[in-house]
Design a protein around this motif. Structure first.
Motif, PDB file in Angstrom:
ATOM      1  N   ALA A 296       6.925  -0.045  -1.208  1.00  0.00           N
ATOM      2  CA  ALA A 296       6.802  -0.750   0.071  1.00  0.00           C
ATOM      3  C   ALA A 296       8.141  -1.343   0.498  1.00  0.00           C
ATOM      4  CB  ALA A 296       5.744  -1.851  -0.034  1.00  0.00           C
ATOM      5  N   GLU A 346       1.567  -1.953  15.114  1.00  0.00           N
ATOM      6  CA  GLU A 346       1.501  -1.350  13.787  1.00  0.00           C
ATOM      7  C   GLU A 346       2.156  -2.223  12.739  1.00  0.00           C
ATOM      8  OE1 GLU A 346       0.753   1.851  10.968  1.00  0.00           O
ATOM      9  OE2 GLU A 346      -0.124   1.126  12.830  1.00  0.00           O
ATOM     10  N   HIS A 357       4.253  -4.953   5.349  1.00  0.00           N
ATOM     11  CA  HIS A 357       3.963  -3.951   6.376  1.00  0.00           C
ATOM     12  C   HIS A 357       3.454  -2.644   5.761  1.00  0.00           C
ATOM     13  CE1 HIS A 357       6.902  -6.152   9.265  1.00  0.00           C
ATOM     14  NE2 HIS A 357       5.652  -6.396   9.628  1.00  0.00           N
ATOM     15  N   LEU A 359       1.752  -2.570   2.650  1.00  0.00           N
ATOM     16  CA  LEU A 359       0.825  -2.912   1.565  1.00  0.00           C
ATOM     17  C   LEU A 359      -0.538  -3.288   2.125  1.00  0.00           C
ATOM     18  CD1 LEU A 359       3.158  -5.148  -0.656  1.00  0.00           C
ATOM     19  CD2 LEU A 359       2.303  -2.862  -1.253  1.00  0.00           C
ATOM     20  N   HIS A 360      -1.588  -2.803   1.459  1.00  0.00           N
ATOM     21  CA  HIS A 360      -2.940  -3.280   1.771  1.00  0.00           C
ATOM     22  C   HIS A 360      -3.120  -4.663   1.150  1.00  0.00           C
ATOM     23  CE1 HIS A 360      -4.290   0.459   3.526  1.00  0.00           C
ATOM     24  NE2 HIS A 360      -3.875   1.152   2.468  1.00  0.00           N
ATOM     25  N   LYS A 361      -4.178  -5.332   1.526  1.00  0.00           N
ATOM     26  CA  LYS A 361      -4.431  -6.679   1.006  1.00  0.00           C
ATOM     27  C   LYS A 361      -4.594  -6.693  -0.509  1.00  0.00           C
ATOM     28  CE  LYS A 361      -6.401  -8.630   5.227  1.00  0.00           C
ATOM     29  NZ  LYS A 361      -7.595  -9.262   5.869  1.00  0.00           N
ATOM     30  N   ASP A 362      -5.063  -5.563  -1.077  1.00  0.00           N
ATOM     31  CA  ASP A 362      -5.251  -5.509  -2.533  1.00  0.00           C
ATOM     32  C   ASP A 362      -3.983  -5.116  -3.275  1.00  0.00           C
ATOM     33  OD1 ASP A 362      -5.006  -2.857  -1.892  1.00  0.00           O
ATOM     34  OD2 ASP A 362      -6.931  -2.223  -2.747  1.00  0.00           O
ATOM     35  N   THR A 364      -2.185  -2.340  -2.905  1.00  0.00           N
ATOM     36  CA  THR A 364      -1.905  -0.900  -2.960  1.00  0.00           C
ATOM     37  C   THR A 364      -1.021  -0.497  -1.776  1.00  0.00           C
ATOM     38  OG1 THR A 364      -3.951  -0.438  -1.757  1.00  0.00           O
ATOM     39  CG2 THR A 364      -4.032  -0.366  -4.184  1.00  0.00           C
ATOM     40  N   ARG A 366       0.367   1.181   1.514  1.00  0.00           N
ATOM     41  CA  ARG A 366      -0.233   1.539   2.805  1.00  0.00           C
ATOM     42  C   ARG A 366       0.673   2.526   3.544  1.00  0.00           C
ATOM     43  NH1 ARG A 366       1.038  -0.388   7.900  1.00  0.00           N
ATOM     44  NH2 ARG A 366      -0.599  -0.110   9.488  1.00  0.00           N
ATOM     45  N   LYS A 367       0.162   3.726   3.804  1.00  0.00           N
ATOM     46  CA  LYS A 367       0.918   4.716   4.577  1.00  0.00           C
ATOM     47  C   LYS A 367       0.804   4.412   6.068  1.00  0.00           C
ATOM     48  CE  LYS A 367       0.504   8.607   1.356  1.00  0.00           C
ATOM     49  NZ  LYS A 367       0.050  10.014   1.181  1.00  0.00           N
ATOM     50  N   SER A 368       1.793   4.889   6.820  1.00  0.00           N
ATOM     51  CA  SER A 368       1.768   4.682   8.267  1.00  0.00           C
ATOM     52  C   SER A 368       2.347   5.900   8.971  1.00  0.00           C
ATOM     53  CB  SER A 368       2.572   3.435   8.659  1.00  0.00           C
ATOM     54  OG  SER A 368       2.698   3.344  10.071  1.00  0.00           O
TER      55      SER A 368
END
Length: 436
Positions: A296, A346, A357, A359-362, A364, A366-368
């Motif tokens: 990230a 976004e 930006h 990372l998910h809340k958990d 992991t 996050r792709k964008s």
């Protein structure tokens, strides 16, 4: 003197009007269907409205007034600007064939003369790009062999950092030498010592060229049927060196500067490296999937710095209907990558550096789809896979072995580019490299 001054002013006004009328008379009929945009001045176009050190902000303001597709004039040259994810994606991906041509970039045109991979068009571009991709794959791009070569070079760089004995240094040329040596290994089958004078001279010239292109000055034989001439292959090789050295080394240099400003983020990367890799072996690409925070951070570095903010220019080679407009043949197209990478829906607070930006809340990764530092579509960077591998392996090797310390208060580090046009150039800085 007063009547003479009046006459001179009237003459200038008359000449300007004549030039403006002459340009309008040469404007194609379908230009009436061009996207709207700011009114250009004779000769200089919209140049006086642009701020080289804050170009993204000016274009943002234009997009708010004229929409996500608008027309500008760089001098006498008409360009269409694509601003925002939807417009960029629609042009480069959904209508990739129509927007695949390379537009004009005066300094590059003077040197490349339409040859090589980056600035060629038509069948020549297709053949050379296909040849470059297959050759890079044959030489190991995306395979274990090139990963091992990058790991080896990362160790040479580690030794150079070790030799600094914690004294302040500017990392520019060390990064350039390291990244260039990877390309040298692919193209020539050998690397060069970081103290080699000719090698250092080449690094200096490439660094200078990138800065010139980013300044206001930059906005100014065999079978005859074959595209594989000596000159074409030579310029293609230069393209590989420029694209494979300066852009990635600048990304690393900018990334290190960012970590100096945010030592708490650097510490979190240290913790993840220690947990996943440890200190006894070299980082490898297989580690990336187990290191969401580091991944990230790397993505956020590339998003935040937006290294090539305007993208390289594209062009349309025939009259092209796009949305409700018609873009005339030969028009230069600028897909503004910053407008995608800094999209505030976004990426909340896009001007702030925040690994969250990606990372998910958990925790992991996050792709964008908005992550386009290498552009998109048919002109996406040939060396994207190599660059991603280099950035991960070099950065993790450095942070595995060293703590990076600023010689000034981190709050005083200015991350805004020293110049911003075709490329965003970081401000010069020094740091101390402390063994962990």
């Amino acid at each position: 003197m007063e009547p003479l001054g009046t006459v001179i002013i009237l003459m200038i006004i008359c000449i300007s009007c004549l030039v403006f009328l002459a340009v309008r008379s040469r404007t194609p009929e379908n230009a009436k269907l061009l996207p709207p945009g700011p009114t250009p001045l004779p000769i200089v176009g919209n140049a006086l409205q642009l701020k080289i050190n804050n170009l993204a902000q000016v274009l943002q303001e234009f997009s708010e007034k004229y929409g996500s597709v608008f027309t500008m004039y760089f001098g006498a040259e008409r360009v269409v600007v694509l601003h925002g994810y939807d417009a960029v994606k629609e042009a480069l991906i959904d209508h990739g064939d129509e927007f695949a041509a390379r537009g004009h970039l005066p300094l590059a045109d003077d040197f490349n003369k339409g040859l090589g991979i980056i600035f060629s068009n038509g069948e020549a571009w297709k053949q050379l790009r296909r040849f470059a991709l297959s050759t890079l794959r044959n030489f190991g791009m995306g395979k274990k062999s090139i990963e091992e070569r990058i790991q080896e070079e990362a160790q040479f760089l580690r030794e150079k950092f070790q030799d600094t004995q914690e004294k302040p240094l500017d990392p520019t040329y060390l990064f350039s030498c390291a990244l260039s040596n990877v390309i040298c290994a692919i193209v020539f089958g050998k690397r060069y010592d970081y103290n080699d004078k000719k090698f250092l001279s080449m690094m200096s010239l490439m660094n200078e060229n990138f800065q010139v292109l980013s300044s206001s000055w930059g906005q100014e034989k065999g079978n005859s049927a074959s595209h594989f001439t000596i000159e074409n292959l030579a310029i293609s090789t230069v393209d590989l060196f420029v694209a494979g050295t300066e852009t990635t080394s600048t990304t690393l240099r900018y990334g290190i500067m960012t970590l100096l400003k945010y030592p708490e983020i650097q510490e979190k990367v240290h913790e993840e490296i220690d947990r996943v890799i440890g200190r006894s072996r070299s980082p490898c690409m297989a580690d990336r999937g187990e290191m969401p925070y580091t991944d990230a951070v790397i993505h956020e570095i590339q998003r935040f710095i937006s290294l090539i903010p305007l993208s390289l220019p594209h062009a349309v080679l025939k009259d092209t209907r796009f949305r409700q407009y018609v873009i005339p043949k030969g028009t230069t197209i600028y897909p503004i990558l910053t407008s995608v990478l800094h999209d505030n829906k976004e990426f909340p607070n896009p001007k702030e550096f925040d690994p969250g930006h990606f990372l998910h809340k958990d925790g992991t990764f996050r792709k964008s789809d908005y992550f386009m530092p290498f552009s998109a579509g048919k002109r996406i960077c040939v060396g994207e896979g190599l660059a991603r591998m280099e950035i991960f392996l070099f950065l993790t090797t450095i942070l595995q072995n060293f703590t990076l310390k600023s010689i000034v208060d981190p709050k005083d580090i200015d991350l805004t580019p020293v110049m911003s046009s075709i490329g965003n150039c970081p401000r010069p800085y020094q740091l101390c490299i402390v063994p962990r």
